[in-house]
Design a protein around this motif. Structure first.
Motif, mmCIF file in Angstrom:
data_model
loop_
_atom_site.group_PDB
_atom_site.id
_atom_site.type_symbol
_atom_site.label_atom_id
_atom_site.label_comp_id
_atom_site.label_asym_id
_atom_site.label_seq_id
_atom_site.Cartn_x
_atom_site.Cartn_y
_atom_site.Cartn_z
ATOM 1 N N GLY A 93 -16.969 10.874 14.052
ATOM 2 C CA GLY A 93 -17.088 11.158 15.480
ATOM 3 C C GLY A 93 -16.015 12.123 15.957
ATOM 4 O O GLY A 93 -16.300 13.089 16.669
ATOM 5 N N GLN A 94 -14.782 11.870 15.539
ATOM 6 C CA GLN A 94 -13.670 12.719 15.959
ATOM 7 C C GLN A 94 -13.822 14.136 15.403
ATOM 8 O O GLN A 94 -13.590 15.120 16.105
ATOM 9 N N THR A 95 -14.247 14.241 14.146
ATOM 10 C CA THR A 95 -14.436 15.565 13.535
ATOM 11 C C THR A 95 -15.535 16.329 14.274
ATOM 12 O O THR A 95 -15.414 17.526 14.549
ATOM 13 N N TRP A 96 -16.617 15.619 14.603
ATOM 14 C CA TRP A 96 -17.710 16.238 15.357
ATOM 15 C C TRP A 96 -17.204 16.777 16.695
ATOM 16 O O TRP A 96 -17.512 17.901 17.091
ATOM 17 N N LEU A 97 -16.378 15.959 17.365
ATOM 18 C CA LEU A 97 -15.843 16.349 18.668
ATOM 19 C C LEU A 97 -14.997 17.621 18.548
ATOM 20 O O LEU A 97 -15.147 18.564 19.325
ATOM 21 N N GLU A 98 -14.125 17.630 17.553
ATOM 22 C CA GLU A 98 -13.270 18.804 17.341
ATOM 23 C C GLU A 98 -14.124 20.038 17.046
ATOM 24 O O GLU A 98 -13.891 21.118 17.591
ATOM 25 N N ALA A 99 -15.127 19.855 16.184
ATOM 26 C CA ALA A 99 -16.001 20.974 15.817
ATOM 27 C C ALA A 99 -16.759 21.484 17.037
ATOM 28 O O ALA A 99 -16.895 22.692 17.249
ATOM 29 N N LYS A 100 -17.211 20.550 17.873
ATOM 30 C CA LYS A 100 -17.965 20.951 19.058
ATOM 31 C C LYS A 100 -17.065 21.728 20.011
ATOM 32 O O LYS A 100 -17.452 22.769 20.538
ATOM 33 N N GLN A 101 -15.863 21.201 20.205
ATOM 34 C CA GLN A 101 -14.970 21.826 21.182
ATOM 35 C C GLN A 101 -14.468 23.194 20.729
ATOM 36 O O GLN A 101 -14.105 24.025 21.553
ATOM 37 N N THR A 102 -14.440 23.417 19.422
ATOM 38 C CA THR A 102 -13.989 24.725 18.937
ATOM 39 C C THR A 102 -15.167 25.554 18.423
ATOM 40 O O THR A 102 -14.971 26.621 17.861
ATOM 41 N N ASN A 103 -16.378 25.042 18.633
ATOM 42 C CA ASN A 103 -17.596 25.726 18.190
ATOM 43 C C ASN A 103 -17.487 26.136 16.720
ATOM 44 O O ASN A 103 -17.709 27.291 16.358
ATOM 45 N N ASP A 104 -17.121 25.170 15.883
ATOM 46 C CA ASP A 104 -16.844 25.473 14.481
ATOM 47 C C ASP A 104 -17.628 24.501 13.580
ATOM 48 O O ASP A 104 -17.130 23.456 13.178
ATOM 49 N N TYR A 105 -18.855 24.867 13.273
ATOM 50 C CA TYR A 105 -19.725 23.993 12.476
ATOM 51 C C TYR A 105 -19.104 23.655 11.129
ATOM 52 O O TYR A 105 -19.213 22.529 10.641
ATOM 53 N N LYS A 106 -18.422 24.640 10.543
ATOM 54 C CA LYS A 106 -17.827 24.442 9.214
ATOM 55 C C LYS A 106 -16.865 23.259 9.179
ATOM 56 O O LYS A 106 -16.685 22.619 8.153
ATOM 57 N N HIS A 107 -16.223 23.010 10.320
ATOM 58 C CA HIS A 107 -15.273 21.905 10.393
ATOM 59 C C HIS A 107 -15.986 20.559 10.215
ATOM 60 O O HIS A 107 -15.450 19.621 9.626
#
Lengths: 390, 390
Positions: B113-127
């Motif tokens: 969940g946290q990784t998804w949130l970070e990826a969403k907020q930085t628009n970084d699917y690779k994350h």
């Protein structure tokens, strides 16, 4: 043998930790946002969880594993040994109480919070008295279960709260307070009171929250590890060194309440956050003792938070936030006001000098309760008497 | 015999309920306010709790008690029989998966969940991709464990989500959608678009919250049983019929997001709140199926929330809240704007007509994933292709 004990210990401890973590979450939720309608369901689940903790920790295999670890100090690492020792010490007491009663007491506490809140909000002691009476009755039974020839009556509770301290110690301590502090307080109170009327002006809560943000930054609030919320009564809670949460209460006609709550609770939170992470998930987590904890919070609140130097830096920001309310109040006036000594009725709002008198009264009342010298219904009268005759 | 089974069933179920309640609390906290720094600790505890649930429910005595209850329909009350049957049905699937893998999957989800949130907020699917890949890999393994001659591949997951529905059913459903709805949407999109530019003006979040209070009252939000908070992605959760919680997300340049989230989530919450309390603490709690749940929320959102009659009453209040932003927008304009059809990229912000197309694309992508026709890293490309070529 010790390997087997360590295995039993660790696997049981993992479960107990998870259940304690669950209790932490449920209680935090309950104090800060749970809807009142789910009280019954929540209390039931808290009861179930307590039952699981009790049944896990009272299991013979677990108790024996603890004993084995304690007996083999040289074969286990220091933290494990210390944690097992502390657990066993607490467990030895608990094992004297029937499990069912431990569970029922947790359910009683879970439902009492809401009743206390209702009673407080409607200023109706009678509403809370029956619950309080049950709590007192339980504590008296608890004393009976735990009494030893060397530790009887109220001393059992005092020892549970702060290990090694007795009525004798506290009597001596409060005697000094009574003979030295009370005359000094009276002398101060006989003088012309400091004007702190500005403190009771209207302070919009939105602006209080704005200053709270600034103040939290000053107090090293770390949003990756801390949470702040509101509750009826300010408190700090947490789990390990990565999650410390504080609350405060905003009153729209009292400027200083949230300020000193935040500083005080950040003392608790900072203490826990700065513990060595190697204690996480052990019985050594959460700080050493209650006295140590309170020394940190009160150091923050009184030595730091009520100092001239602190406000020399931060009062200008407070003034910017409340331009109208503080426009005629100088730093000196503010500093004197936040150190004003007065006969306050609310412990958590008390000044540095009269705060210990609240503790003294609480102590005297508890002594009377556990010496069977006062009935629950008469506690408010007793309290007022103490306040008047101090 | 049946008495003994009932006793085992009830005492185990009490424990499982308490642990599920704990999961509910921890997940709610995690989605709405837990500090990011406690992620590791929290995931560990979630893992421990899952392990306890799995070990309790997989115990032979418990499974046998369930079987005994199911075999003795005439000797047990209806609710117990239905609850035991539903539990056994789910348990039969679970028992095919090694316990350790069930636990590890929960830990994986807890940290994702946290990784998804970070990826969403930085628009970084690779994350997020590595975590997503692990989730997909697990689901593929799960399929292998559960496959039967009659239910293979993606169908295993579809059946778990909404019992009895298969690829065949959904293919037929989405074929109709493709042949009937897509041309209709295209026809609408070829016309002059409705002007909803006011929706992207600046709407101070404090004022949004003020209108939210009003709207919640309209939607029969009951503060003795409901809680509203904010989260990245709006959702509803709850326990039994006395505790339903919703979230929304305020965007300062989007007026309608929080409004339709609140109406939608209150559909879910109201459905659960109005279930018969006799189902509380049984496997029948929480509504019948996902489809039924979503039918309620979307009924609230689209049939009620996007209707002219609804806004005839409530638009004046919205206008009062945002005097400046809405001063030139009539009720008719507002009504047309909230029903505007457009090629939206975000499912939860989609209009009534294009929303099903998002679901269709999601379905087509999932089919490709579980037929091994696409790699996790290529999912964004695939999604864009679908969006473009619909």
């Amino acid at each position: 043998m010790i390997e087997k004990s360590l295995k039993i210990y660790q696997s049981t401890k993992n479960k107990i930790n998870a259940l304690n973590y669950a209790m932490y979450m449920i209680n935090w939720d309950s104090e800060t946002e749970a809807p009142v309608g789910c009280l019954e369901e929540r209390s039931k689940q808290l009861g179930n969880i307590t039952e699981m903790i009790v049944s896990l920790s009272h299991k013979k295999t677990y108790v024996n594993a603890l004993k084995d670890i304690i007996a083999n100090k040289d074969k286990v690492d220091e933290i494990t040994w210390l944690s097992a020792s502390k657990e066993f010490e607490e467990l030895e007491k608990e094992l004297k109480v029937p499990s069912k009663e431990l569970v029922n007491y947790q359910i009683l506490l879970a439902t009492s919070g809401q009743t206390w809140l209702e009673a407080k909000q409607t200023n109706d002691y009678k509403h809370f008295a029956p619950k309080l009476d049950k709590i007192i009755t339980w504590q008296k039974k608890y004393i009976k279960y735990l009494e030893t020839p060397n530790c009887k009556g109220y001393n059992v509770l005092l020892d549970t709260y702060e290990k090694g301290f007795t009525e004798e110690d506290y009597d001596k301590f409060f005697d000094t307070l009574r003979t030295e502090l009370v005359p000094f307080v009276k002398e101060i109170l006989s003088k012309k009171p400091i004007d702190d009327s500005f403190n009771k002006e209207y302070y919009p809560i939105e602006l209080q929250k704005e200053f709270a943000k600034y103040l939290l930054k000053v107090m090293c609030f770390d949003k990756t590890k801390n949470v702040i919320k509101e509750s009826e009564h300010p408190f700090t809670t947490g789990y390990g060194t990565t999650d410390e949460r504080i609350t405060c209460h905003y009153y729209d006609h009292l400027l200083t309440s949230f300020i000193f709550s935040i500083i005080h609770e950040m003392g608790h939170a900072t203490y826990e956050k700065n513990c060595d992470p190697k204690f996480d998930d052990t019985a050594l987590s959460g700080g050493s003792t209650m006295a140590m904890h309170e020394s940190q919070s009160r150091f923050y609140e009184n030595i730091v938070g009520r100092s001239y130097q602190f406000w020399k830096t931060h009062y200008p920001i407070l003034k910017q936030t409340f331009v109208e309310q503080l426009k005629d109040i100088s730093l000196d006036q503010f500093y004197r006001a936040i150190n004003k000594v007065e006969n306050s009725l609310i412990r958590t709002e008390a000044d540095e000098l009269t705060y210990p008198l609240h503790i003294m009264i609480r102590y005297e009342i508890e002594k009377k309760i556990f010496n069977n010298e006062v009935k629950t219904k008469d506690l408010p009268k007793l309290w007022i008497n103490f306040i008047k005759n101090i």
